[in-house]
Design a protein around this motif. Structure first.
Motif, short mmCIF file in Angstrom:
data_model
loop_
_atom_site.label_atom_id
_atom_site.label_comp_id
_atom_site.label_asym_id
_atom_site.label_seq_id
_atom_site.Cartn_x
_atom_site.Cartn_y
_atom_site.Cartn_z
N UNK A 38 -0.57 3.18 -0.99
CA UNK A 38 -2.00 2.91 -1.16
C UNK A 38 -2.86 4.00 -0.56
N UNK A 39 -2.28 4.74 0.39
CA UNK A 39 -2.96 5.91 0.93
C UNK A 39 -2.38 7.11 0.21
N UNK A 40 -3.16 7.71 -0.66
CA UNK A 40 -2.67 8.81 -1.48
C UNK A 40 -2.78 10.10 -0.68
N UNK A 41 -1.71 10.42 0.04
CA UNK A 41 -1.68 11.53 0.97
C UNK A 41 -0.51 12.46 0.70
N UNK A 42 -0.71 13.75 0.90
CA UNK A 42 0.41 14.69 0.89
C UNK A 42 1.10 14.67 2.24
N UNK A 43 0.28 14.57 3.30
CA UNK A 43 0.79 14.62 4.67
C UNK A 43 0.61 13.25 5.32
N UNK A 44 1.69 12.51 5.55
CA UNK A 44 1.59 11.18 6.16
C UNK A 44 0.88 11.19 7.53
N UNK A 45 0.84 12.34 8.19
CA UNK A 45 0.16 12.42 9.49
C UNK A 45 -1.35 12.22 9.35
N UNK A 46 -1.86 12.30 8.13
CA UNK A 46 -3.29 12.10 7.90
C UNK A 46 -3.66 10.62 7.72
N UNK A 47 -2.68 9.74 7.72
CA UNK A 47 -2.94 8.31 7.50
C UNK A 47 -3.93 7.74 8.52
N UNK A 48 -3.79 8.01 9.81
CA UNK A 48 -4.77 7.43 10.76
C UNK A 48 -6.21 7.85 10.46
N UNK A 49 -6.40 9.11 10.08
CA UNK A 49 -7.76 9.57 9.76
C UNK A 49 -8.30 8.88 8.52
N UNK A 50 -7.45 8.68 7.52
CA UNK A 50 -7.90 8.02 6.30
C UNK A 50 -8.21 6.55 6.57
N UNK A 51 -7.40 5.89 7.35
CA UNK A 51 -7.66 4.49 7.69
C UNK A 51 -8.96 4.39 8.51
#
Length: 89
Positions: A34-47
């Motif tokens: 559901x988080x369309x990211x290349x880099x999973x480390x960006x998940x906190x910023x997107x959330x």
């Protein structure tokens, strides 16, 4: 997926359930990213951005539905409630 009963209960209690932010890209009632990211480390910023948009627009809440298992820890770390469910086919 369909939360009409929750909305009805919340409104009868004096709250306003809608509008809410729904994270379901692409929408399907099956787990997926559901988080369309290349880099999973960006998940906190997107959330955090999802939460900021929710606050800035005065939305009742933000929901991410059918999140794939590998993205669940990011939502848990951000303090989101995780829905448990079972599907029968």
């Amino acid at each position: 997926v369909f939360d009409h009963a929750w909305a009805d209960a919340w409104e009868r209690a004096g709250g306003q359930y809608y509008p809410k932010l729904q994270v379901a890209v692409p929408f399907t009632p099956a787990p997926g990213p559901r988080l369309l990211l290349r880099d999973p480390a960006q998940a906190p910023a997107l959330i955090a951005a999802i939460e900021a948009v929710t606050d800035q627009h005065g939305l009742s809440s933000a929901h991410a539905t059918f999140v794939c298992p590998d993205q669940l820890p990011a939502f848990e770390a951000a303090g989101w409630l995780i829905r448990e469910g079972t599907q029968f086919h």
